[in-house]
Design a protein around this motif. Structure first.
Motif, short mmCIF file in Angstrom:
data_model
loop_
_atom_site.label_atom_id
_atom_site.label_comp_id
_atom_site.label_asym_id
_atom_site.label_seq_id
_atom_site.Cartn_x
_atom_site.Cartn_y
_atom_site.Cartn_z
N MET A 97 0.84 -1.20 0.00
CA MET A 97 0.00 0.00 0.00
C MET A 97 0.87 1.24 0.00
O MET A 97 0.92 1.98 -0.94
CB MET A 97 -0.93 0.02 1.22
N PHE A 127 3.64 1.89 -2.88
CA PHE A 127 3.46 2.66 -4.10
C PHE A 127 3.84 4.10 -3.90
O PHE A 127 4.42 4.73 -4.75
CB PHE A 127 2.01 2.57 -4.55
N VAL A 128 3.47 4.60 -2.75
CA VAL A 128 3.72 6.02 -2.49
C VAL A 128 5.20 6.28 -2.33
O VAL A 128 5.71 7.30 -2.75
CB VAL A 128 2.97 6.46 -1.22
N ARG A 156 12.88 20.53 1.15
CA ARG A 156 11.53 20.45 0.62
C ARG A 156 11.53 20.59 -0.90
O ARG A 156 12.43 21.13 -1.48
CB ARG A 156 10.68 21.56 1.22
N LYS A 157 10.45 20.11 -1.48
CA LYS A 157 10.27 20.23 -2.92
C LYS A 157 10.16 21.69 -3.28
O LYS A 157 9.55 22.47 -2.55
CB LYS A 157 8.96 19.58 -3.31
#
Lengths: 191, 635
Positions: free
Chosen positions: A1, A4-5, A63-64
């Motif tokens: 589960m 995937f993330v 961070r992005k």
């Protein structure tokens, strides 16, 4: 589960950890307006840059880079979400501090992190309140004006603006007060 | 049960225009002039005599028992009663006579895109307009996707109307650029002016407002909503006339300038009709208290700063709860800027009456929130920050059985923020609030199951806008794309007119939209889809689609071409950071002369000359605009 993330996190890439190439590419494309006109498009990008740069000084993971206009929340709304007003902590990111001037009828508010340094800040204050601040001397404080710019820090102490390094000032100042007259002279003569 | 529409300021759609009559078929190239689908703007028929259709020719008198002018009088008397613009648009197309009479009796005009026609066309057709609703920039401009100074100037409209409609009473603008001079002209030109509503506008300041306050003696409504108002350091509140005013609604929460409280107090005191008052954050809680005591007739209140400025004084604090208790008529509450949560319980006395509550600028924790919401049994409209968490949403679901509209905004509006609300909150709302009609929900995690549940539990949904803030995020439990969730929404919510999608979406989601989204008028897409097919499904399958806004999705020329049969029937199409080429856009512009095709963005970079950063295209009766800035290329 969750696999995937998190696949992206375990991916082998050449980029720096925490950076996302797709994201950067898109940012270049979506940020083109910052190059064309430097009016309103810029502040939000600048905001994001400031956010990401102040984050770097903490020990949180990088961070992005932020995409322009995403998530789709209007700047009006973003600017007006006030942090909880409590007496203890004062959150610095994107929040305003009150500025009062002795003798002026109304308070104003500014965001110190919008300015690059003391000279910009003081210039802005001079324009806002229509006064002039005199010259700053490390030992003697401000000379040449009846007005002295001061601020209250996290500990509740009133300090002269300019005495501490700029970054420290931005993090610790809670409110500003432009003092006038005798009170001013008291603070002005060396801290 | 009328909802306070002024609360739904941000993205409200023209909900009233849900036309039941089918859109006019404009596929035949023989019809040169574009007609709107009857639901969005007024329909247009070229007024030169030999181009009219379905006309009972006025020349054939022998076939009519009564002379024309008698018929027209009768018509006029009947058409006066037609309010809905859909009905009026339909009536105007019956024949030239009906066209004429309808034009002479229409008093409220709605223009969904200020560049769809010129101001002179408006004044030439409609002679007795007293109310104008005008919309300017496309919605994605709110998110910095368009450079400033793009246009949407109010100036040409106000100057044309100043001469044509001296009796003008109401102007309602959204996303327009309005200057102080425009406001001055408005104030001077319309002696009977009653209502000024500026939503998401900019370009003016407190000096313009001061002129309106001073010169519009019949002013009933002055609503400044989410507009950028520069602080010209003018005491505009003091500019209202000294005598009793007609004011019914005054909203200035977006004005970032200090207020002369004494003048405000005086104004409220001499405005006996005042029902709606929205203060800005420069009005303190203490001052609010005084205002409330003097205005118990208020039905809608936007508080100013809900905190204490200075250190608490040794004197007794005012009894805020008592002031709220005195406001027995308040049904709509908003504001709460600079909230100190310990003062929140003051509003308990009005909770039971509230039909609308806006906490969306207040960072309230679940613990502070729950006791309040448990009193709000009548709530129909609720806006809040996600700081109330799933727990808070569960409390809403338990209590607010009458909820029609919910908006949850992110406290931390960044892609990778924590996100305290999730599918848990959405599921709870779907189970508790069965009458839900409109939802805007920002979150970081979502599941198809919760979205499907909402589609099944809330059949009244007309607006479904879900924003999963992390781009391309799948269902966080199953790992699958969010196709099935959004598919269920378009399939089960038979009344759906507005949809905004997010999360990981394949072409399948768009296949569902094309198959089931038959009533969808507004569609917002970002970072979604796999190929051109996705956009084609929508363009080919959604006959009511009016407003299409897409960003950062892999849709290219083939997809854009596939919609050419639709573009004259739409208000606009926005596509930014997709895969369009300039060549294709030029082709479309050439093929569709009444479509204005704007390409916005830098083409300085020769390598990217053919790449279209932003496409904004819209139908227009008066050709390309003359005020386009340098960065806009009209093809």
């Amino acid at each position: 589960m969750d696999e995937f993330v998190n696949l992206k996190e375990t991916e082998l890439r050449l980029g720096l950890p925490g950076t996302d190439n797709v994201c950067e590419e898109k940012e270049v494309v979506s940020c083109c307006y910052n190059n064309i006109s430097n009016k309103r498009a810029l502040p939000s990008a600048l905001e994001n840059e400031i956010e990401s740069s102040t984050r770097k000084t903490e020990t949180s993971p990088p961070r992005k880079a932020q995409i322009v206009g995403w998530p789709p929340v209007r700047s009006y709304r973003k600017n007006n979400i006030q942090t909880k007003k409590s007496e203890s902590d004062h959150e610095v990111q994107g929040s305003y501090v009150k500025v009062s001037m002795d003798g002026a009828p109304y308070l104003r508010k500014i965001d110190p992190s919008c300015y690059k340094g003391y000279s910009e800040l003081l210039k802005a204050l001079e324009v806002m309140f229509k006064f002039s601040v005199g010259e700053y001397f490390e030992r003697e404080g401000y000379k040449g004006s009846d007005f002295v710019p001061t601020y209250e820090d996290k500990d509740g102490d009133w300090m002269l603006i300019g005495d501490v390094p700029w970054e420290m000032f931005v993090c610790t100042c809670k409110r500003l007060r432009i003092m006038k007259g005798s009170e001013a002279r008291g603070l002005g003569c060396g801290v | 049960m009328t909802r306070d529409r002024s609360e739904m300021s941000e993205d409200d759609d023209d909900q009233q225009s849900q036309s039941q009559s089918p859109p006019l078929d404009l596929r035949s190239a023989a019809i040169a002039e574009p007609c709107s689908s009857s639901s969005s703007s007024f329909s247009v028929v070229d007024s030169t005599p030999n181009k009219s259709r379905n006309c009972i020719s006025s020349g054939t008198l022998t076939s009519q028992p009564f002379p024309d002018h008698v018929l027209e009088n009768v018509l006029e008397n009947v058409l006066q009663f037609l309010d809905s613009r859909c009905d009026r648009n339909a009536a105007s197309l019956v024949c030239k006579s009906w066209w004429r009479v309808e034009a002479s009796t229409r008093s409220e005009v709605f223009i969904g895109n200020c560049y769809a026609l010129s101001p002179s066309r408006l004044t030439q057709r409609f002679k007795r307009v007293s109310s104008l609703v005008l919309k300017g920039k496309p919605r994605f401009a709110d998110f910095n996707l368009m450079p400033p100074d793009w246009g949407a100037n109010f100036a040409p409209w106000v100057s044309t109307m100043a001469k044509a409609y001296p009796w003008l009473e109401k102007v309602d603008l959204k996303r327009m650029f309005v200057t102080d001079d425009d406001l001055a002209l408005l104030a001077e030109s319309f002696p009977g002016f009653k209502e000024l509503i500026l939503v998401c506008c900019e370009g003016f300041g407190t000096s313009g407002i001061a002129i309106v306050a001073n010169k519009c003696r019949k002013l009933k409504v002055l609503d400044l909503i989410e507009s950028e108002v520069t602080d010209d350091e003018v005491d505009w509140i003091s500019c209202f006339p000294e005598d009793v005013t007609c004011l019914e609604s005054l909203a200035f929460d977006c004005v970032e300038a200090p207020i002369n409280f004494k003048a405000l107090e005086g104004l409220v005191a001499r405005s006996p009709c005042l029902k709606k008052l929205r203060l800005n954050r420069f009005v303190s809680l203490v001052e609010l208290h005084r205002l409330l005591l003097g205005a118990p007739q208020l039905t809608s209140l936007g508080t100013g700063s809900f905190s204490h400025d200075e250190e608490p004084q040794s004197e007794q604090e005012p009894d805020y709860a008592a002031a709220f208790r005195a406001c027995k008529s308040v049904v709509c509450l908003s504001g709460f800027r600079e909230l100190m949560p310990e003062y929140l319980p003051a509003i308990y006395p009005v909770c039971a009456n509230l039909t609308s509550l806006n906490f969306s600028y207040a960072n309230i924790s679940p613990d502070m929130f729950k006791p309040i919401i448990h009193n709000c049994h009548k709530l129909q409209v609720f806006w809040a920050l996600d700081s109330i968490c799933d727990e808070g949403l569960q409390a809403v679901a338990e209590t607010c059985k009458e909820l029609r509209e919910l908006r949850i905004f992110p406290f931390d509006p960044r892609e990778d923020s924590e996100g305290p609300v999730s599918e848990v909150g959405l599921q709870a709302i779907s189970e508790g609030c069965r009458k839900l009609e409109s939802i805007l929900y920002f979150c970081q995690r979502m599941t198809n199951a919760a979205v499907i549940a909402m589609s099944e539990n809330c059949p009244e949904l007309t607006v479904f806008r879900l924003c999963i803030m992390g781009r391309h995020r799948p269902d966080h439990v199953t790992g699958k794309p969010m196709d099935e969730g959004f598919g269920a929404i378009v399939k089960n919510c038979k009344k759906l007119t507005r949809l905004a999608v997010s999360g990981l979406l394949t072409d399948q989601a768009f296949r569902y939209m094309g198959e089931y989204g038959k009533l969808v008028r507004t569609l917002s897409v970002a970072f979604a889809g796999d190929s051109d097919m996705a956009l084609r499904h929508v363009l080919e399958g959604c006959p009511r689609l009016q407003k299409l806004e897409i960003r950062d999705s892999p849709f290219g020329d083939a997809a854009l071409r596939s919609g050419m049969h639709r573009y004259y029937n739409m208000r606009f199409v926005w596509m930014s950071a997709c895969s369009l080429t300039r060549g294709c856009c030029k082709d479309i512009a050439r093929a569709m002369p009444n479509l204005v095709v704007e390409v916005i963005g830098s083409d300085d970079d020769d390598d990217n000359r053919d790449y279209v950063e932003t496409l904004y295209m819209y139908r227009s009766l008066d050709g390309p605009r003359k005020d386009a800035p340098k960065f806009v290329a009209i093809l």
